[in-house]
Structures are given as structure tokens and as C-alpha cells.
Design a protein around this motif. Structure first.
Motif, PDB file in Angstrom:
ATOM      1  N   MET A  43       3.571  -1.461   5.647  1.00  0.00           N
ATOM      2  CA  MET A  43       2.427  -0.621   5.322  1.00  0.00           C
ATOM      3  C   MET A  43       2.228  -0.636   3.809  1.00  0.00           C
ATOM      4  O   MET A  43       3.179  -0.771   3.043  1.00  0.00           O
ATOM      5  CB  MET A  43       2.713   0.804   5.811  1.00  0.00           C
ATOM      6  CG  MET A  43       2.527   0.993   7.314  1.00  0.00           C
ATOM      7  SD  MET A  43       3.764   0.106   8.343  1.00  0.00           S
ATOM      8  CE  MET A  43       5.276   1.022   7.990  1.00  0.00           C
ATOM      9  N   VAL A  71     -10.403   2.361   0.390  1.00  0.00           N
ATOM     10  CA  VAL A  71      -9.077   2.637  -0.177  1.00  0.00           C
ATOM     11  C   VAL A  71      -8.690   1.528  -1.159  1.00  0.00           C
ATOM     12  O   VAL A  71      -9.278   0.451  -1.145  1.00  0.00           O
ATOM     13  CB  VAL A  71      -7.993   2.730   0.932  1.00  0.00           C
ATOM     14  CG1 VAL A  71      -8.300   3.848   1.910  1.00  0.00           C
ATOM     15  CG2 VAL A  71      -7.838   1.412   1.668  1.00  0.00           C
ATOM     16  N   ALA A 115      -7.472  -2.560   9.767  1.00  0.00           N
ATOM     17  CA  ALA A 115      -6.764  -1.665   8.836  1.00  0.00           C
ATOM     18  C   ALA A 115      -6.999  -0.224   9.257  1.00  0.00           C
ATOM     19  O   ALA A 115      -8.141   0.172   9.480  1.00  0.00           O
ATOM     20  CB  ALA A 115      -7.250  -1.867   7.410  1.00  0.00           C
ATOM     21  N   VAL A 116      -5.921   0.541   9.373  1.00  0.00           N
ATOM     22  CA  VAL A 116      -6.041   1.966   9.677  1.00  0.00           C
ATOM     23  C   VAL A 116      -5.161   2.773   8.730  1.00  0.00           C
ATOM     24  O   VAL A 116      -4.134   2.283   8.250  1.00  0.00           O
ATOM     25  CB  VAL A 116      -5.599   2.336  11.123  1.00  0.00           C
ATOM     26  CG1 VAL A 116      -6.510   1.711  12.159  1.00  0.00           C
ATOM     27  CG2 VAL A 116      -4.146   1.994  11.376  1.00  0.00           C
ATOM     28  N   ILE A 117      -5.594   4.007   8.507  1.00  0.00           N
ATOM     29  CA  ILE A 117      -4.757   4.981   7.809  1.00  0.00           C
ATOM     30  C   ILE A 117      -3.983   5.719   8.887  1.00  0.00           C
ATOM     31  O   ILE A 117      -4.590   6.343   9.758  1.00  0.00           O
ATOM     32  CB  ILE A 117      -5.628   5.960   7.008  1.00  0.00           C
ATOM     33  CG1 ILE A 117      -6.392   5.195   5.926  1.00  0.00           C
ATOM     34  CG2 ILE A 117      -4.788   7.085   6.416  1.00  0.00           C
ATOM     35  CD1 ILE A 117      -7.501   6.011   5.270  1.00  0.00           C
ATOM     36  N   THR A 175      -1.508   2.582   4.873  1.00  0.00           N
ATOM     37  CA  THR A 175      -2.398   1.829   5.757  1.00  0.00           C
ATOM     38  C   THR A 175      -1.597   0.734   6.445  1.00  0.00           C
ATOM     39  O   THR A 175      -0.659   0.172   5.887  1.00  0.00           O
ATOM     40  CB  THR A 175      -3.596   1.212   5.016  1.00  0.00           C
ATOM     41  OG1 THR A 175      -3.145   0.190   4.118  1.00  0.00           O
ATOM     42  CG2 THR A 175      -4.385   2.257   4.254  1.00  0.00           C
ATOM     43  N   CYS A 176      -1.997   0.479   7.665  1.00  0.00           N
ATOM     44  CA  CYS A 176      -1.329  -0.508   8.518  1.00  0.00           C
ATOM     45  C   CYS A 176      -2.370  -1.575   8.853  1.00  0.00           C
ATOM     46  O   CYS A 176      -3.511  -1.240   9.184  1.00  0.00           O
ATOM     47  CB  CYS A 176      -0.838   0.216   9.763  1.00  0.00           C
ATOM     48  SG  CYS A 176      -0.191  -0.834  11.044  1.00  0.00           S
ATOM     49  N   ALA A 177      -1.993  -2.843   8.811  1.00  0.00           N
ATOM     50  CA  ALA A 177      -2.962  -3.935   8.929  1.00  0.00           C
ATOM     51  C   ALA A 177      -2.745  -4.784  10.171  1.00  0.00           C
ATOM     52  O   ALA A 177      -1.726  -4.690  10.845  1.00  0.00           O
ATOM     53  CB  ALA A 177      -2.890  -4.817   7.685  1.00  0.00           C
ATOM     54  N   GLN A 212      -4.985  -0.231  -2.737  1.00  0.00           N
ATOM     55  CA  GLN A 212      -3.519  -0.225  -2.795  1.00  0.00           C
ATOM     56  C   GLN A 212      -3.066   0.361  -4.127  1.00  0.00           C
ATOM     57  O   GLN A 212      -3.723   0.174  -5.151  1.00  0.00           O
ATOM     58  CB  GLN A 212      -2.991  -1.658  -2.665  1.00  0.00           C
ATOM     59  CG  GLN A 212      -1.462  -1.708  -2.579  1.00  0.00           C
ATOM     60  CD  GLN A 212      -0.931  -3.116  -2.432  1.00  0.00           C
ATOM     61  OE1 GLN A 212      -1.688  -4.085  -2.294  1.00  0.00           O
ATOM     62  NE2 GLN A 212       0.388  -3.254  -2.442  1.00  0.00           N
ATOM     63  N   ALA A 259      -2.939  -2.386  13.566  1.00  0.00           N
ATOM     64  CA  ALA A 259      -3.981  -1.394  13.313  1.00  0.00           C
ATOM     65  C   ALA A 259      -4.665  -0.960  14.606  1.00  0.00           C
ATOM     66  O   ALA A 259      -5.398   0.020  14.626  1.00  0.00           O
ATOM     67  CB  ALA A 259      -5.018  -1.954  12.341  1.00  0.00           C
ATOM     68  N   ASP A 317      -9.886   5.947   9.414  1.00  0.00           N
ATOM     69  CA  ASP A 317      -9.044   7.139   9.287  1.00  0.00           C
ATOM     70  C   ASP A 317      -8.648   7.628  10.672  1.00  0.00           C
ATOM     71  O   ASP A 317      -9.520   7.960  11.486  1.00  0.00           O
ATOM     72  CB  ASP A 317      -9.818   8.223   8.540  1.00  0.00           C
ATOM     73  CG  ASP A 317      -9.015   9.520   8.456  1.00  0.00           C
ATOM     74  OD1 ASP A 317      -7.781   9.461   8.613  1.00  0.00           O
ATOM     75  OD2 ASP A 317      -9.629  10.579   8.247  1.00  0.00           O
ATOM     76  N   ALA A 319     -10.559   1.092   5.569  1.00  0.00           N
ATOM     77  CA  ALA A 319      -9.646   1.392   6.672  1.00  0.00           C
ATOM     78  C   ALA A 319     -10.206   2.539   7.507  1.00  0.00           C
ATOM     79  O   ALA A 319     -10.890   3.427   6.977  1.00  0.00           O
ATOM     80  CB  ALA A 319      -8.268   1.762   6.142  1.00  0.00           C
TER      81      ALA A 319
END
Lengths: 96, 96, 96, 96, 96
Positions: free
Chosen positions: A1, A27, A76-78, A57-59, A29, A63, A45, A43
Motif C-alpha cells: 500500500m 491523492v 486504486a482504493v483508499i 491506497t491499495c492498487a 503519494q 483494489a 474512497d 482513488a
């Protein structure tokens, strides 16, 4: 992440029907101190965050492993809000 | 997802049969103001966009989660058109 | 997908049995004019191309979505030959 | 897999329910001598490591192949602790 | 796939049980002449190679498509040994 800061929002009317109603956040990094590095990305939410917060965040296919993003065309998600980061024995970031 | 601008089109006669009839657009990643950064890549259009528009692209296996690209050998799709981007309280991009 | 030029060939006797008989081409990503950028990588040819041609390559799990590469340990395939690229209203690449 | 050093910890209260109780460690990729290169990222610990240790991290969908991370929205896991690295005939890293 | 040279070995006692007994080699991406570029990473050997050899590595979920790595938490495998590379009509690498 990746450690990332929420810096903004995206409005999109024309989009894949599966992401209808999902919140698209901008977002960037950051490093372990919350300092932005690299280019912005967007991403979904899944945990309810606001602009300014530090998140994870996860890709990729991972995700799509939240109940909200299952089978969606999103990469991509938070999936977590960061309260604190401690690196080399020092608190490098604290939410409050 | 990456913020990207559609900059052109690709014509390909010899290609995998699964992508026959799909629109192959040339895009470039941009920052939150729509300024191009990085190298061009090609994404399948699934929402009906034109050259010049700012879009979101989704990569990897997630690019196969639209009804149009299911099971196709494609690793990038356009799945949203961006109307506005707001970053740090400022509208950094607006479509019209 | 990446725009890439086929620059060479790979001979490999000892390899995973699933890729036996598959053509391993050396490619390099290019920009919209066909000028090489970045490092060489190797992709499986699924459309019948020759050295010098401009192609699209597809990466990751999507590289296993062609009938030829299904279930194979390959992470890059050539799935289209580029005839022309048009960017910003200009033909930036033409095959013939 | 990437060679990485565990440099810190992450505390997160609000997160996807599937990662509840999982240890989120901050790591940085290193070279073969254990010298940090690149930006920090966060990986789930699946083998029981401490800050300072050199580990291997696995990314993408492969990060969900441990019993602990199956079906979780995580894209990086620590799946091995490095005892020694030997490069070009020299021990470049030793744990003790 | 990436062209890479095997530069060393990894010893790991504490690791995910699925990779028990698998050979973890340190590799570095090279160009078409076998000259190392980029950072070292670790790949599972599935074809029986030795330090110094030039190989192809496959990443991501495709790294789990060999019989040896099926369902394992690994994101890079060596799936071919390179005998020769020919680029622009010149033999740029030959094994013997």
C-alpha cells in the motif's frame, strides 16, 4: 500500500455504470512524514475520508477486494485512514 | 486511476480478434491541471470520448471489468470523463 | 497498452514448457513518433510481426487473455500491429 | 519480490474490516547490501518481523496468496525474513 | 518479461510455508547486451539456473502460472534461460 494524502475531488458525469455514486478522490503519494512525492492519481474512497487526510491506497486487482468495489473497473482504493506513522523510533506523522 | 488527456488515435488492422472494433486512443497522464506528464500510452475507450478530453484510465486486470473489455487482452481503459478537478480548494480543471 | 517497436529476437532452449514454441521478441517502448524510450523488454508475439514494426503490447494478467497465452507464465504480449498514429491532428507514425 | 527493510509501523483505526487486526508495517526497498532506495510503502506482516529486519515483500494479487491475506484489499505483504544475501560471491548482508 | 542477470542467492529460514524449498535468486534487469540496469529484486527459479546466467523473469499474477509457483505468494519467477539475443541484426548476447 502507498501512503498518500487526499488533495482533492473529481466530478465525472459520464463514467462506467459500476462506479456510479462512488467518490473519486485525488491523492498524492507521500513519504513517512506526509510530504507529497510523485504525481497525483485518483482513488475510490471506501472508508469515508476528507481532503487533507493521510490514507493508505491499495492498487491493482486488490483494489477490487472491498465490498464496495467488487467487479468494478477501478485500480486504486483508499482502504485505511492513517492515525500515526512511527519510523526509526520517531512519530513522523500524527493525525490530530 | 490516472488522470490522462486523450491526445490521438491508433489505427490497427492486424490485432487480436477480441479487440476488433474497439477504439484505441492515445493518451498521456496529466497532473491535476491537465498538463501532460510522462509517456503516451494507448487505452480502450469505453465511455465515448473525443481527442482533447480529460479522462480517467484504469489499468491492469481492472481494465477488463467493463462489459466491453471482459476477457480481452487490454491493460488500460478509459472509464470516466472528467468534468472538474478541485485540488486544495481550487478548481484546477474544468471541462467547459 | 504501450506503443513499442520490435527490435530483436530471443533464443531460449531451457524454459517453462507452456511457452515452448512461442516467439519471444525484444521490444522497446516508443513515443507517438516511434522513437524508442526506456529499457528493452520481451513480449510474446501473438499476431505475427517482424523486427522493425511498431506494435501495441499488453502487460500483466491481461497478457494471458489471448488464446495463445492462456494460463502461460508470460506478462507481456504483442496483440496489435500499428498502422498509423495520429496525435494532435498530425500523422505522427505511418507503417508504409 | 523486493528486498526491503522494515522501518516503522502504522496505526489505523478506520480501515477496511478485512484488514482488522493485521499488522501494517512501513518498509523501504533496499539494494543487496540493505541500503534503502526509493520511497516508503506499507506491507502486511505475515511472518512476524520486527523493525530493522530485512525482508522480502510480494506485490499485487500475489500478496493475497497467504492464508492471512486471502481476499483482502492489500497489495503488499512481507512473506519472508532474509537471513543472508550473497551477491557475486560475497556475503552482502547477514542478519546477525 | 524482463531480461535479467542472476547475481546472487537469498537464504531465508522464516517464510511463508508455500515457498518452502523454493530457490530465491537475486537478479537485476539488464539491457539487450546483458548490462545491469536498475535495482536488484528476487525471483523464484523454476528452470534450474546458476549465478551469472541471463534469464527472463515474469512478474505479477503471471508468476503463479508455473506448476511450481501455483497459488504461491510470489510475484516474480525465472521462466526461461536466454541463449542468445539478437537486436538490430547483431548478436548482442550469447550464452557460451
Amino acid at each position: 500500500m502507498l501512503i498518500a494524502r487526499v488533495i482533492g475531488t473529481t466530478v465525472s458525469t459520464v463514467k462506467d455504470e459500476k462506479i456510479s455514486g462512488q467518490k473519486l478522490l485525488v491523492v498524492r503519494q507521500t513519504d513517512e512524514r506526509g510530504t507529497a512525492v510523485g504525481k497525483p492519481y485518483v482513488a475510490i474512497d471506501t472508508v469515508g475520508v476528507g481532503v487533507g487526510e493521510l490514507v493508505l491506497t491499495c492498487a491493482g486487482s486488490s483494489a477490487r477486494q472491498t465490498s464496495q468495489t467488487k467487479d468494478c473497473p477501478v485500480d486504486a482504493v483508499i482502504m485505511a485512514v492513517i492515525d500515526t506513522l512511527e519510523v526509526d523510533g520517531e512519530i513522523t506523522f500524527s493525525k490530530s
